[in-house]
Design a protein around this motif. Structure first.
Motif, PDB file in Angstrom:
ATOM      1  N   GLY A 174      -2.424  -8.113  -4.032  1.00  0.00           N
ATOM      2  CA  GLY A 174      -1.486  -7.946  -5.128  1.00  0.00           C
ATOM      3  C   GLY A 174      -2.198  -7.911  -6.463  1.00  0.00           C
ATOM      4  N   LEU A 175      -1.653  -7.148  -7.399  1.00  0.00           N
ATOM      5  CA  LEU A 175      -2.110  -7.130  -8.784  1.00  0.00           C
ATOM      6  C   LEU A 175      -1.105  -7.943  -9.589  1.00  0.00           C
ATOM      7  N   TYR A 176      -1.598  -8.923 -10.348  1.00  0.00           N
ATOM      8  CA  TYR A 176      -0.729  -9.874 -11.030  1.00  0.00           C
ATOM      9  C   TYR A 176      -0.885  -9.766 -12.543  1.00  0.00           C
ATOM     10  N   LYS A 177       0.236  -9.977 -13.233  1.00  0.00           N
ATOM     11  CA  LYS A 177       0.231 -10.077 -14.691  1.00  0.00           C
ATOM     12  C   LYS A 177       0.897 -11.391 -15.062  1.00  0.00           C
ATOM     13  N   VAL A 178       0.114 -12.277 -15.706  1.00  0.00           N
ATOM     14  CA  VAL A 178       0.573 -13.632 -16.006  1.00  0.00           C
ATOM     15  C   VAL A 178       0.750 -13.761 -17.520  1.00  0.00           C
ATOM     16  N   GLN A 187       4.383 -11.304 -12.966  1.00  0.00           N
ATOM     17  CA  GLN A 187       4.704 -10.025 -12.337  1.00  0.00           C
ATOM     18  C   GLN A 187       3.687  -9.728 -11.242  1.00  0.00           C
ATOM     19  N   ARG A 188       4.151  -9.128 -10.156  1.00  0.00           N
ATOM     20  CA  ARG A 188       3.277  -8.740  -9.062  1.00  0.00           C
ATOM     21  C   ARG A 188       3.629  -7.339  -8.597  1.00  0.00           C
ATOM     22  N   VAL A 189       2.596  -6.517  -8.383  1.00  0.00           N
ATOM     23  CA  VAL A 189       2.789  -5.215  -7.754  1.00  0.00           C
ATOM     24  C   VAL A 189       1.833  -5.121  -6.570  1.00  0.00           C
ATOM     25  N   GLU A 190       2.252  -4.400  -5.565  1.00  0.00           N
ATOM     26  CA  GLU A 190       1.438  -4.249  -4.367  1.00  0.00           C
ATOM     27  C   GLU A 190       0.204  -3.415  -4.687  1.00  0.00           C
ATOM     28  N   MET A 191      -0.963  -3.923  -4.338  1.00  0.00           N
ATOM     29  CA  MET A 191      -2.205  -3.172  -4.531  1.00  0.00           C
ATOM     30  C   MET A 191      -2.252  -2.020  -3.534  1.00  0.00           C
ATOM     31  N   GLY A 208      -5.773  -0.741 -26.570  1.00  0.00           N
ATOM     32  CA  GLY A 208      -4.587  -1.521 -26.897  1.00  0.00           C
ATOM     33  C   GLY A 208      -3.268  -0.906 -26.509  1.00  0.00           C
ATOM     34  N   THR A 209      -3.235   0.372 -26.125  1.00  0.00           N
ATOM     35  CA  THR A 209      -1.951   1.011 -25.847  1.00  0.00           C
ATOM     36  C   THR A 209      -1.926   1.790 -24.546  1.00  0.00           C
ATOM     37  N   GLY A 210      -3.066   2.236 -24.070  1.00  0.00           N
ATOM     38  CA  GLY A 210      -3.073   3.195 -22.970  1.00  0.00           C
ATOM     39  C   GLY A 210      -3.346   2.615 -21.604  1.00  0.00           C
ATOM     40  N   TRP A 211      -4.129   3.363 -20.822  1.00  0.00           N
ATOM     41  CA  TRP A 211      -4.306   3.100 -19.410  1.00  0.00           C
ATOM     42  C   TRP A 211      -5.523   2.237 -19.128  1.00  0.00           C
ATOM     43  N   ARG A 212      -5.369   1.417 -18.084  1.00  0.00           N
ATOM     44  CA  ARG A 212      -6.499   0.742 -17.465  1.00  0.00           C
ATOM     45  C   ARG A 212      -6.738   1.385 -16.108  1.00  0.00           C
ATOM     46  N   TRP A 213      -7.933   1.123 -15.580  1.00  0.00           N
ATOM     47  CA  TRP A 213      -8.228   1.546 -14.225  1.00  0.00           C
ATOM     48  C   TRP A 213      -8.700   0.335 -13.431  1.00  0.00           C
ATOM     49  N   VAL A 214      -8.254   0.246 -12.194  1.00  0.00           N
ATOM     50  CA  VAL A 214      -8.683  -0.804 -11.262  1.00  0.00           C
ATOM     51  C   VAL A 214      -9.461  -0.110 -10.154  1.00  0.00           C
ATOM     52  N   TRP A 215     -10.695  -0.573  -9.911  1.00  0.00           N
ATOM     53  CA  TRP A 215     -11.477   0.091  -8.863  1.00  0.00           C
ATOM     54  C   TRP A 215     -12.276  -0.919  -8.062  1.00  0.00           C
ATOM     55  N   GLY A 220     -11.949   2.791  -3.581  1.00  0.00           N
ATOM     56  CA  GLY A 220     -11.063   3.676  -4.317  1.00  0.00           C
ATOM     57  C   GLY A 220     -10.668   3.079  -5.650  1.00  0.00           C
ATOM     58  N   PHE A 221      -9.725   3.754  -6.317  1.00  0.00           N
ATOM     59  CA  PHE A 221      -9.309   3.322  -7.651  1.00  0.00           C
ATOM     60  C   PHE A 221      -7.914   3.836  -7.955  1.00  0.00           C
ATOM     61  N   PHE A 222      -7.287   3.244  -8.980  1.00  0.00           N
ATOM     62  CA  PHE A 222      -5.986   3.703  -9.462  1.00  0.00           C
ATOM     63  C   PHE A 222      -5.838   3.268 -10.913  1.00  0.00           C
ATOM     64  N   SER A 223      -4.914   3.907 -11.618  1.00  0.00           N
ATOM     65  CA  SER A 223      -4.662   3.577 -13.022  1.00  0.00           C
ATOM     66  C   SER A 223      -3.509   2.587 -13.130  1.00  0.00           C
ATOM     67  N   VAL A 224      -3.472   1.892 -14.268  1.00  0.00           N
ATOM     68  CA  VAL A 224      -2.393   0.946 -14.575  1.00  0.00           C
ATOM     69  C   VAL A 224      -1.920   1.234 -15.991  1.00  0.00           C
ATOM     70  N   SER A 225      -0.631   1.479 -16.162  1.00  0.00           N
ATOM     71  CA  SER A 225      -0.096   1.782 -17.487  1.00  0.00           C
ATOM     72  C   SER A 225       0.119   0.509 -18.290  1.00  0.00           C
ATOM     73  N   SER A 226       0.416   0.675 -19.571  1.00  0.00           N
ATOM     74  CA  SER A 226       0.693  -0.485 -20.417  1.00  0.00           C
ATOM     75  C   SER A 226       1.992  -1.173 -20.014  1.00  0.00           C
ATOM     76  N   GLN A 227       2.839  -0.474 -19.215  1.00  0.00           N
ATOM     77  CA  GLN A 227       4.075  -1.081 -18.700  1.00  0.00           C
ATOM     78  C   GLN A 227       3.858  -1.732 -17.338  1.00  0.00           C
ATOM     79  N   PHE A 228       2.605  -1.787 -16.892  1.00  0.00           N
ATOM     80  CA  PHE A 228       2.227  -2.411 -15.629  1.00  0.00           C
ATOM     81  C   PHE A 228       2.796  -1.640 -14.437  1.00  0.00           C
TER      82      PHE A 228
END
Length: 532
Positions: A174-178, A187-191, A208-215, A220-228
């Motif tokens: 899971g990817l978590y936002k605390v 918040q939790r979303v399925e990885m 400060g406003t755009g995308w992150r990437w988790v890899w 592999g990898f995927f992007s994460v928006s500012s809205q999670f």
């Protein structure tokens, strides 16, 4: 003539002998009461917090007159006796930091009875790192944030949050936002790829406003928006991922197992925009070697890419090529920076500056290395090497250690040279060593550098761990060492006994730490410097 019986005359001396004998003996000694017994218990021998808590217990006094608390036999303060045990709270301002931060203490208590008898306890060791705030987990099995995390938002705007991943007991990730304001409202979303110890989460682009990437390497990898929300997962064996200023990602795959090595650009939706491939018949899309450092967007529609190539039996070539950001084609000749023998020699530690027009490169010797700043000339040949004064901007002095990474920071004005057991800092204008007293920032004992975190302005944080082993190839850090400026030296260091530590800086540059299962906000480096 006396009529007394002779027998009475003989009795009197016999009665006097015991009396004379008693008169010659010493009086019995006065019994001295035993001294009181005293003991000290420190609640957490290694404390990260706003105060240090302990207790004092004593016995053998009819009445306690005085309790003194000492550190290394120096009085800290007098404590009001409140029975057994007497709780004591030491505020951060009551503790001396003459032996560094964290403070290494040797605490004793001296108890004095009303009749004057006194005794001192055995010393109890304690380590105390003063911090601004500690957030405790809600239960003994939870922790506030994931093992490795990033921080976003600003405390002044009450929107600080922490993002990290965790592999759960059921095998899912899971990817978590605390949120700092309410850690229980996580918040939790399925990885969509597995979370692992080497999973990386990038900075947001645009900042400060755009995308992150988790890899996760090789996964592999995927992007994460500012809205999670998560973008589409790209399942490739990524070995390095770099984020461009617009939020797109450059993903590098070394192509092990007979598959070609690739460098590809993806947008946050997971769409591949272009790709270079090793062995491509199109020379403008061929990768002539292996990526050895992060590419850098030059801001003019091109991307600088450091590579190492070599011919079997020949020399390895250290080069920098320039790509078109739009279509991924090489735009000019490669700059030949240097060569090394043999062709399969380990790649040197390199880093591009923020403009992508200069390459920093470490050349390793047996016990020391030196660093050169090399202009990227676009010349493939001897005229482009990092040797002539026109191409070599500077060369450093010898730096002890086996260099594993070069990290530009402080808006490009400083270069951290990371060796396994030493960290050096160079002025990027001239290559001069700027460490305080020319002494490296070094891990404690047998620990080695594991992670680095450039902070606000010239602050820099080094995280150290035990040496990697076959059973634990990626050990978690157990120590943090901080400096507010290389010229000033170390500000604080703290080692977690039997646990681990991780850190991140938020959008305002404030440092946050996971210490064991707790979330900690340290004091500012300026406050630590004032305490020292």
């Amino acid at each position: 003539m006396s009529n007394r019986s002779p027998s009475r005359v003989l009795v009197r001396p016999a009665l006097l002998l015991p009396l004379l004998s008693l008169a010659c003996n010493n009086p019995p000694p006065v019994t001295t009461p035993d001294p009181p017994q005293v003991s000290v218990i420190v609640d957490e021998p290694s404390t990260v917090g706003t105060s240090l808590k302990l207790s004092v217990s004593t016995s053998g006094c009819d009445q306690v007159q005085r309790v003194d608390l000492l550190d290394n036999n120096e009085l800290i303060k007098q404590v009001a006796y409140a029975g057994n045990p007497t709780p004591v709270v030491l505020g951060m301002s009551e503790i001396r930091y003459s032996r560094g931060i964290a403070a290494n203490l040797s605490i004793t208590a001296r108890v004095t009875c009303a009749d004057g008898r006194s005794n001192i306890s055995q010393a109890q060791p304690a380590t105390f790192l003063p911090v601004a705030e500690v957030v405790e987990p809600t239960s003994s099995t939870d922790q506030v944030v994931p093992d490795v995390f990033i921080a976003e938002g600003k405390e002044s705007q009450s929107n600080v949050a922490f993002i990290g991943c965790a592999q759960e007991g059921n095998g899912r990730s899971g990817l978590y936002k605390v949120p700092r304001s309410n850690p229980d409202n996580t918040q939790r979303v399925e990885m969509i790829i597995p979370c692992a110890r080497d999973t990386n989460i990038t900075d947001r682009k645009p900042a400060g406003t755009g995308w992150r990437w988790v890899w996760t390497p090789n996964t592999g990898f995927f992007s994460v928006s500012s809205q999670f929300t998560l973008g589409t997962a790209v399942r490739v064996k990524v070995d390095r991922l770099t984020v461009l200023p617009n939020g797109d990602a450059l993903a590098w795959d070394e192509g092990e197992g007979g598959t070609p090595k690739t460098l590809a650009r993806y947008n946050p939706a997971g769409t591949k925009l272009w790709q270079l491939e090793g062995g491509s018949p199109d020379s403008t899309r061929d990768i002539p070697g292996f990526l050895i450092g992060d590419p850098v967007d030059r801001g003019d529609g091109t991307i600088a890419v450091p590579v190492q190539s070599g011919v079997i039996g020949g020399e390895a070539q250290i080069m920098v090529g320039v790509l078109s950001k739009e279509d991924g084609r090489w735009t000019s000749n490669f700059s030949l920076i240097d060569t090394q023998t043999p062709f399969n020699a380990p790649a040197p530690a390199v880093a591009l500056d923020s403009t992508g027009t200069r390459l920093y490169m470490a050349t390793q010797g047996t016990s020391a290395a030196y660093v050169r700043a090399c202009a990227i000339t676009g010349i493939y040949g001897d005229a482009g090497r990092c040797d002539p004064p026109t191409n070599r901007k500077w060369i450093s002095s010898d730096l002890t250690g086996q260099v594993v990474a070069l990290v530009p920071y402080a808006s490009g004005t400083r270069l951290a040279v990371i060796a396994t057991n030493r960290t050096w800092f160079l002025d990027t204008a001239n290559g001069q060593l700027v460490n305080k007293d020319k002494q490296s920032l070094s891990p404690t004992g047998a620990l080695v550098a594991r992670q680095v975190l450039p902070g606000l302005d010239q602050s820099f944080y080094l995280f150290t761990s035990g040496v990697a082993t076959e059973s634990q190839p990626i050990p978690y850090p157990v120590e943090i060492i901080a400096t507010d400026a290389a010229e000033k030296g170390e500000v604080f260091r703290y080692q977690v006994p039997g646990g681990s530590i991780a850190g991140a800086t938020d959008d305002a540059g404030a440092l946050w730490l996971r210490v064991g299962r707790k979330l900690v906000k340290p004091l500012s480096l300026e406050q630590y410097r004032q305490v020292r």
